[in-house]
Scaffold this motif. Structure first.
Motif, PDB file in Angstrom:
ATOM      1  N   TYR A  14      28.649 -61.476  -8.145  1.00  0.00           N
ATOM      2  CA  TYR A  14      28.339 -60.463  -7.148  1.00  0.00           C
ATOM      3  C   TYR A  14      27.505 -61.148  -6.074  1.00  0.00           C
ATOM      4  CZ  TYR A  14      29.937 -56.914 -10.440  1.00  0.00           C
ATOM      5  OH  TYR A  14      30.701 -56.153 -11.294  1.00  0.00           O
ATOM      6  N   GLY A  15      28.149 -61.477  -4.974  1.00  0.00           N
ATOM      7  CA  GLY A  15      27.460 -62.263  -3.958  1.00  0.00           C
ATOM      8  C   GLY A  15      27.133 -63.637  -4.511  1.00  0.00           C
ATOM      9  N   GLU A  16      25.874 -64.015  -4.425  1.00  0.00           N
ATOM     10  CA  GLU A  16      25.453 -65.316  -4.946  1.00  0.00           C
ATOM     11  C   GLU A  16      25.052 -65.248  -6.420  1.00  0.00           C
ATOM     12  OE1 GLU A  16      22.361 -66.812  -2.501  1.00  0.00           O
ATOM     13  OE2 GLU A  16      23.636 -67.042  -0.719  1.00  0.00           O
ATOM     14  N   LYS A  17      25.088 -64.052  -7.002  1.00  0.00           N
ATOM     15  CA  LYS A  17      24.703 -63.879  -8.402  1.00  0.00           C
ATOM     16  C   LYS A  17      25.898 -64.116  -9.315  1.00  0.00           C
ATOM     17  CE  LYS A  17      22.217 -62.538 -11.963  1.00  0.00           C
ATOM     18  NZ  LYS A  17      21.074 -63.316 -12.463  1.00  0.00           N
ATOM     19  N   LEU A  18      25.854 -65.208 -10.086  1.00  0.00           N
ATOM     20  CA  LEU A  18      26.915 -65.517 -11.043  1.00  0.00           C
ATOM     21  C   LEU A  18      26.647 -64.742 -12.327  1.00  0.00           C
ATOM     22  CD1 LEU A  18      29.418 -67.193 -11.770  1.00  0.00           C
ATOM     23  CD2 LEU A  18      27.873 -69.011 -12.543  1.00  0.00           C
ATOM     24  N   SER A 309      15.939 -59.323 -20.521  1.00  0.00           N
ATOM     25  CA  SER A 309      15.928 -59.642 -19.097  1.00  0.00           C
ATOM     26  C   SER A 309      16.707 -58.579 -18.351  1.00  0.00           C
ATOM     27  CB  SER A 309      16.556 -61.017 -18.848  1.00  0.00           C
ATOM     28  OG  SER A 309      17.901 -61.014 -19.264  1.00  0.00           O
ATOM     29  N   THR A 310      16.605 -58.600 -17.044  1.00  0.00           N
ATOM     30  CA  THR A 310      17.291 -57.605 -16.229  1.00  0.00           C
ATOM     31  C   THR A 310      18.218 -58.296 -15.263  1.00  0.00           C
ATOM     32  OG1 THR A 310      15.397 -56.134 -16.385  1.00  0.00           O
ATOM     33  CG2 THR A 310      16.982 -55.675 -14.645  1.00  0.00           C
ATOM     34  N   GLU A 311      19.452 -57.820 -15.180  1.00  0.00           N
ATOM     35  CA  GLU A 311      20.457 -58.404 -14.292  1.00  0.00           C
ATOM     36  C   GLU A 311      20.902 -57.355 -13.299  1.00  0.00           C
ATOM     37  OE1 GLU A 311      25.088 -59.900 -14.595  1.00  0.00           O
ATOM     38  OE2 GLU A 311      24.022 -59.145 -16.318  1.00  0.00           O
ATOM     39  N   SER A 312      21.000 -57.727 -12.064  1.00  0.00           N
ATOM     40  CA  SER A 312      21.472 -56.798 -11.042  1.00  0.00           C
ATOM     41  C   SER A 312      22.969 -56.976 -10.851  1.00  0.00           C
ATOM     42  CB  SER A 312      20.753 -57.075  -9.713  1.00  0.00           C
ATOM     43  OG  SER A 312      21.288 -56.264  -8.688  1.00  0.00           O
ATOM     44  N   THR A 313      23.722 -55.924 -11.126  1.00  0.00           N
ATOM     45  CA  THR A 313      25.164 -55.955 -10.919  1.00  0.00           C
ATOM     46  C   THR A 313      25.566 -54.744 -10.110  1.00  0.00           C
ATOM     47  OG1 THR A 313      25.610 -54.721 -12.939  1.00  0.00           O
ATOM     48  CG2 THR A 313      25.531 -57.112 -13.124  1.00  0.00           C
ATOM     49  N   GLN A 314      26.786 -54.758  -9.634  1.00  0.00           N
ATOM     50  CA  GLN A 314      27.284 -53.615  -8.897  1.00  0.00           C
ATOM     51  C   GLN A 314      27.530 -52.469  -9.874  1.00  0.00           C
ATOM     52  OE1 GLN A 314      27.695 -53.454  -5.591  1.00  0.00           O
ATOM     53  NE2 GLN A 314      26.812 -55.489  -5.416  1.00  0.00           N
ATOM     54  N   PRO A 315      27.019 -51.262  -9.595  1.00  0.00           N
ATOM     55  CA  PRO A 315      27.213 -50.155 -10.520  1.00  0.00           C
ATOM     56  C   PRO A 315      28.658 -49.702 -10.553  1.00  0.00           C
ATOM     57  CG  PRO A 315      26.194 -49.375  -8.495  1.00  0.00           C
ATOM     58  CD  PRO A 315      26.258 -50.884  -8.407  1.00  0.00           C
ATOM     59  N   VAL A 316      29.124 -49.384 -11.748  1.00  0.00           N
ATOM     60  CA  VAL A 316      30.476 -48.848 -11.914  1.00  0.00           C
ATOM     61  C   VAL A 316      30.370 -47.573 -12.717  1.00  0.00           C
ATOM     62  CG1 VAL A 316      32.742 -49.229 -12.924  1.00  0.00           C
ATOM     63  CG2 VAL A 316      31.534 -51.128 -11.844  1.00  0.00           C
ATOM     64  N   GLU A 317      30.869 -46.488 -12.180  1.00  0.00           N
ATOM     65  CA  GLU A 317      30.817 -45.223 -12.893  1.00  0.00           C
ATOM     66  C   GLU A 317      31.659 -45.305 -14.153  1.00  0.00           C
ATOM     67  OE1 GLU A 317      29.069 -42.497 -12.279  1.00  0.00           O
ATOM     68  OE2 GLU A 317      28.084 -43.485 -10.596  1.00  0.00           O
ATOM     69  N   HIS A 318      31.108 -44.769 -15.251  1.00  0.00           N
ATOM     70  CA  HIS A 318      31.869 -44.751 -16.500  1.00  0.00           C
ATOM     71  C   HIS A 318      33.025 -43.770 -16.407  1.00  0.00           C
ATOM     72  CE1 HIS A 318      33.032 -44.527 -20.605  1.00  0.00           C
ATOM     73  NE2 HIS A 318      32.685 -43.257 -20.669  1.00  0.00           N
ATOM     74  N   GLU A 319      34.172 -44.152 -16.913  1.00  0.00           N
ATOM     75  CA  GLU A 319      35.316 -43.256 -16.942  1.00  0.00           C
ATOM     76  C   GLU A 319      36.204 -43.624 -18.116  1.00  0.00           C
ATOM     77  OE1 GLU A 319      38.599 -44.605 -14.044  1.00  0.00           O
ATOM     78  OE2 GLU A 319      36.751 -45.203 -13.050  1.00  0.00           O
ATOM     79  N   LYS A 320      37.010 -42.682 -18.533  1.00  0.00           N
ATOM     80  CA  LYS A 320      37.999 -42.965 -19.565  1.00  0.00           C
ATOM     81  C   LYS A 320      39.231 -43.556 -18.904  1.00  0.00           C
ATOM     82  CE  LYS A 320      35.757 -41.262 -23.083  1.00  0.00           C
ATOM     83  NZ  LYS A 320      35.247 -42.124 -24.132  1.00  0.00           N
ATOM     84  N   VAL A 321      39.756 -44.620 -19.494  1.00  0.00           N
ATOM     85  CA  VAL A 321      40.961 -45.245 -18.937  1.00  0.00           C
ATOM     86  C   VAL A 321      42.171 -44.545 -19.539  1.00  0.00           C
ATOM     87  CG1 VAL A 321      42.235 -47.391 -18.721  1.00  0.00           C
ATOM     88  CG2 VAL A 321      39.747 -47.436 -18.714  1.00  0.00           C
ATOM     89  N   THR A 322      42.898 -43.823 -18.708  1.00  0.00           N
ATOM     90  CA  THR A 322      43.964 -42.969 -19.237  1.00  0.00           C
ATOM     91  C   THR A 322      45.319 -43.219 -18.626  1.00  0.00           C
ATOM     92  OG1 THR A 322      43.415 -41.272 -17.588  1.00  0.00           O
ATOM     93  CG2 THR A 322      42.313 -41.115 -19.708  1.00  0.00           C
TER      94      THR A 322
END
Length: 324
Positions: A14-18, A309-322
């Motif tokens: 995510y950007g420069e964050k591996l 530890s804490t990692e910053s990632t892009q949030p993704v809303e939880h959903e059921k894969v249907t």
């Protein structure tokens, strides 16, 4: 055994964050595979990629025999996902939640209701199925969440920290349900921060730290990686303790409690050798206990950190894969 999931060189930034740095995974069909790691290690990101919720930057990925990049719809048809946060609609009854999922799978009205009733029975929610989900306990919501994941009869299930916040009884109930699913041929990829959960359930475990796999194997194989195995000898006689300390010079003595801690790998051979030395010296040992490394020891040994530890990632809303 055939691979339900096969991953080579998985990378995500995510950007420069591996976030994931060249992950390789192979999950055999009909097994439980657990991903361990501190917060921010990349566990949820792996699940999100394998369940087609986000895309990888690089890597070869096959899920249920399908190339995830070329045929994501076939992957979605073969999997189910239960995320960290419940997808249950509290304003609907348990049965209505299940019927809604069945409708999303295009099962048809009659089959949707039959499948909902079948799952309510399987997860001991028949009576609760008539009530609004907002009235459920945490354990009941997680059971309903898992039941919703199973509406489409997936071959592979991703469980992302499924027992977080549950009381011990509810956790054990969830464990039983997971084992039953695997006994029926389902493959489970489980992420968890509970080391006892991974030890109890998993056939194989991979430990992630800062986006890299730092250890992988069966629980017993991983435990052999950790230092700290020892045999504890307790004495009531100061003279016997002093003599034992001379006979066993590698032991760490505790003079106050009259205890010797002898480094030991826990094998039968090393234990037999120690007992022979004790017998040859005619030592009077009042108590002998064997300590072998557990997954807590492994976790600390391979990650070097007892804290999260804490990692910053892009949030993704939880959903059921249907999607089918």
């Amino acid at each position: 055994m055939s691979a339900a999931i096969d991953v080579i060189g998985l990378r995500k930034s995510y950007g420069e964050k591996l976030v994931l740095d060249g992950i390789d995974l192979n999950v055999a069909e009909g097994t439980i595979f657990s991903l361990l790691g501190p917060n921010g290690a990349g566990k949820t990101t792996v699940v999100q990629i394998l369940s087609t919720l986000i895309t990888a930057d690089a890597g070869e990925i096959r899920v249920a025999g399908h190339d995830l990049h070329k045929n994501p719809e076939a992957v979605r048809a073969a999997i189910g996902v239960t995320g960290q946060f419940s997808a249950v609609d509290g304003l609907m009854t348990g049965r209505e939640n299940l019927i809604l999922m069945a409708d999303l799978y295009h099962l048809g009205k009659t089959e949707a209701r039959r499948r909902a009733d079948e799952l309510l029975e399987q997860f001991d929610l028949v009576e609760a199925g008539k009530k609004l989900a907002m009235t459920y306990s945490g354990g009941m919501k997680r059971r309903l969440d898992l039941a919703m994941t199973l509406v489409g009869s997936p071959r592979i299930i991703f469980l992302d920290e499924p027992t977080t916040g549950l009381d011990p009884r509810s956790r054990h109930s969830m464990w039983t349900m997971i084992r039953d699913l695997v006994a029926g041929g389902v493959t489970v990829l489980l992420t968890t921060q509970y080391l006892d959960e991974a030890d109890e359930l998993a056939d194989r475990i991979a430990v992630l730290d800062h986006g890299r796999l730092v250890a992988q194997g069966t629980p017993e194989e991983l435990k052999r990686l950790a230092p700290g195995g020892h045999i504890r000898l307790r004495f009531t006689s100061p003279d016997a303790f002093s003599l034992a300390a001379q006979v066993l010079p590698t032991a760490a003595p505790n003079h106050e409690s009259l205890v010797l801690q002898v480094p030991n790998d826990g094998s039968v051979h090393s234990l037999r050798d120690l007992l022979a030395r004790i017998d040859d010296a005619s030592l009077e040992v009042d108590e002998l206990t064997v300590h072998t490394p557990d997954l807590d020891d492994v976790f600390f040994a391979v990650t070097g950190q007892p804290t999260q530890s804490t990692e910053s990632t892009q949030p993704v809303e939880h959903e059921k894969v249907t999607t089918k």
